[in-house]
Design a protein around this motif. Structure first.
Motif, PDB file in Angstrom:
ATOM      1  N   ALA A 251       0.822  -1.180  -0.119  1.00  0.00           N
ATOM      2  CA  ALA A 251       0.084   0.005   0.032  1.00  0.00           C
ATOM      3  C   ALA A 251       0.816   1.170   0.059  1.00  0.00           C
ATOM      4  O   ALA A 251       1.829   1.334   0.822  1.00  0.00           O
ATOM      5  N   GLN A 252       0.612   2.028  -1.071  1.00  0.00           N
ATOM      6  CA  GLN A 252       1.407   3.324  -1.044  1.00  0.00           C
ATOM      7  C   GLN A 252       0.730   4.522  -0.444  1.00  0.00           C
ATOM      8  O   GLN A 252      -0.604   4.758  -1.088  1.00  0.00           O
ATOM      9  N   GLN A 253       1.105   5.400   0.233  1.00  0.00           N
ATOM     10  CA  GLN A 253       0.544   6.454   0.810  1.00  0.00           C
ATOM     11  C   GLN A 253       0.987   7.756   0.123  1.00  0.00           C
ATOM     12  O   GLN A 253       2.130   8.038   0.117  1.00  0.00           O
ATOM     13  N   ARG A 286       3.057  13.480  -3.657  1.00  0.00           N
ATOM     14  CA  ARG A 286       4.470  12.862  -3.186  1.00  0.00           C
ATOM     15  C   ARG A 286       4.287  11.729  -2.214  1.00  0.00           C
ATOM     16  O   ARG A 286       3.242  11.676  -1.485  1.00  0.00           O
ATOM     17  N   THR A 287       5.008  10.761  -2.354  1.00  0.00           N
ATOM     18  CA  THR A 287       4.851   9.462  -1.621  1.00  0.00           C
ATOM     19  C   THR A 287       5.481   9.896  -0.275  1.00  0.00           C
ATOM     20  O   THR A 287       6.664  10.281   0.025  1.00  0.00           O
ATOM     21  N   ARG A 288       4.876   9.185   0.742  1.00  0.00           N
ATOM     22  CA  ARG A 288       5.211   9.409   2.185  1.00  0.00           C
ATOM     23  C   ARG A 288       5.589   8.138   2.709  1.00  0.00           C
ATOM     24  O   ARG A 288       6.851   8.106   3.422  1.00  0.00           O
ATOM     25  N   LYS A 289       4.935   7.039   2.394  1.00  0.00           N
ATOM     26  CA  LYS A 289       5.420   5.724   2.901  1.00  0.00           C
ATOM     27  C   LYS A 289       4.850   4.616   2.150  1.00  0.00           C
ATOM     28  O   LYS A 289       3.741   5.086   1.732  1.00  0.00           O
ATOM     29  N   PHE A 290       5.416   3.399   2.608  1.00  0.00           N
ATOM     30  CA  PHE A 290       4.575   2.157   2.012  1.00  0.00           C
ATOM     31  C   PHE A 290       4.251   1.011   3.239  1.00  0.00           C
ATOM     32  O   PHE A 290       5.022   1.089   4.206  1.00  0.00           O
ATOM     33  N   LEU A 291       3.313   0.270   3.261  1.00  0.00           N
ATOM     34  CA  LEU A 291       2.943  -0.686   4.115  1.00  0.00           C
ATOM     35  C   LEU A 291       3.146  -1.792   3.180  1.00  0.00           C
ATOM     36  O   LEU A 291       2.289  -2.062   2.098  1.00  0.00           O
ATOM     37  N   VAL A 292       3.595  -2.798   3.878  1.00  0.00           N
ATOM     38  CA  VAL A 292       3.670  -4.104   2.998  1.00  0.00           C
ATOM     39  C   VAL A 292       2.792  -5.352   3.975  1.00  0.00           C
ATOM     40  O   VAL A 292       2.893  -5.420   4.983  1.00  0.00           O
ATOM     41  N   PHE A 293       2.299  -6.283   3.042  1.00  0.00           N
ATOM     42  CA  PHE A 293       1.283  -7.212   3.695  1.00  0.00           C
ATOM     43  C   PHE A 293       1.591  -8.574   2.767  1.00  0.00           C
ATOM     44  O   PHE A 293       1.459  -8.434   1.543  1.00  0.00           O
TER      45      PHE A 293
END
Length: 389
Positions: A251-253, A286-293
């Motif tokens: 997931a890209q924020q 602008r991309t702030r962070k990613f979450l990985v699952f």
């Protein structure tokens, strides 16, 4: 006194043996530049490495010559300039080293191998189901993502799945088809964000974080059903990929938007007039962070992952993929390499986009620059391409 060796006089048989021991394509290309005799033996057949290949960054086309593209290697910073007239003024998405190109003016679609020049014509976008309701105003934006089940360079038994149209539906094409086949998905499921071919099936993830599987057996389409659902967290894109035999969703924020006020940026994003209040919602992203699952298919659960180990993920307008970082000098483990893939923002600025790319470190949440130069486009910003000699 030491005797100087004339490397150009090595026997061709010996040069072939040396060439076949080279694993990295960057080293193979450098091998070709030594002299004429070395170049002669550095054929595609003699590059026999079976190792996975790290993607190159295909930069946006340059205005002075649109028939060429430049490729940037993370391994040694090498820039390869390659003539690819079939990609000129076309949007490109990538899968298995092939480009799916979409024409800027006519919206024609092709499969293009950028290094060999082989091109396969695909049905026009207007052959997709309900095209009159799903077309995009800018024809080149119609194909959002494309994923091959197998490499057309190696087999004729493959399928191509695309995310298409303003409602971001799934459509399938196989060699010999004269039109696209729509994959029916209930409307309430939402728009498709990404798709991957994994373990004999196409899997997709929606913007609403629902993971779907689409069974395609021979020429038959079977049902599409949900296999997992991620808890909602924020707006942004979702990517899906295979790594070490497991399925992952990233997931890209997208945040940190800023309003455009004058020419204070190195590349000022000039707005294209069209609204009553041009500054009301004119902003970049602008991309702030990613979450990985990790998706556990047996339990239908999405398990948060905080460490990718030796893996590195590559995300963008390419088919999302994972590689083992230790096999490739210059690639950092436990990192996500991403390019600017927020297609909605391309169309509001004359120079387009391409600035939102970098290397996200999953350990500390930092983002480092990916490419020191500036490469932007309204049609085709930089994308990852897996190289073939």
């Amino acid at each position: 006194m030491r005797t100087m060796v004339d490397w150009s006089e090595l026997q061709p048989e010996l040069l072939v043996l040396i060439a076949k021991r080279i694993n990295l394509i960057e080293d193979y290309l450098n091998f070709r530049t030594v002299c004429t005799s070395w170049y002669t033996v550095a054929t595609r057949d003699n590059f026999s490495s079976n190792l996975p290949r790290a993607p190159w960054l295909m930069l946006a086309e340059e205005e002075d010559d649109r028939t060429y593209r430049k490729f940037f290697s993370l391994y040694n910073g090498m820039i390869l300039k390659k003539r690819i007239p079939g990609a000129s003024e076309k949007r490109c998405v990538e899968s298995k080293g092939w480009l799916v190109t979409v024409g800027k003016d006519e919206g024609e679609i092709s499969l293009l191998q950028p290094f060999s020049g082989v091109r396969i014509e695909l049905p026009h976008q207007n052959t997709t189901d309900s095209y009159e309701h799903n077309y995009t105003h800018d024809l080149w934006t119609y194909i959002r993502k494309a994923v091959l089940s197998a490499n057309p360079s190696h087999t004729s038994d493959y399928a191509l799945m695309v995310i298409e149209g303003r409602f971001e539906r799934l459509s399938l094409w196989r060699p010999g088809d004269l039109l696209w086949t729509r994959i029916w998905i209930p409307t309430h499921i939402g728009h498709i964000s990404d798709v991957v071919y994994f373990s004999g099936h196409f899997y997709a993830v929606t913007f609403g974080r629902c993971v779907l599987v689409c069974d395609v057996v021979g020429t038959q389409l079977t049902k599409v059903y949900s296999v997992a659902h991620l808890a909602p967290w924020t707006d942004g894109k979702n990517y899906i990929l295979e790594s070490l035999g497991s399925l992952f969703v990233v997931a890209q924020q997208i945040v940190d938007t800023r309003y455009v006020k004058g020419d204070r940026e190195s590349i000022p994003p000039t707005h294209i007039p069209g609204g009553d209040d041009e500054e009301e919602k004119i902003c970049t992203h602008r991309t702030r962070k990613f979450l990985v699952f990790r998706i556990d298919l047996s339990s239908c659960k999405a398990i948060p992952i905080m460490d990718l180990g030796d893996q590195a993920f590559f995300l963008g307008a390419n088919a999302s993929l994972s590689i083992q970082a230790s096999q490739f000098p210059g690639i950092k483990p436990n990192c996500i390499y991403f390019t600017d893939n927020w297609i909605g923002a391309y169309l509001f600025f004359k120079k387009g986009c391409g600035l939102d790319m970098g290397v996200f470190n999953l350990a500390d949440g930092s983002i480092e620059p990916l490419y020191d130069g500036i490469s932007v486009s309204r049609v085709c910003p930089p994308i990852w391409v897996t190289p073939n000699p």
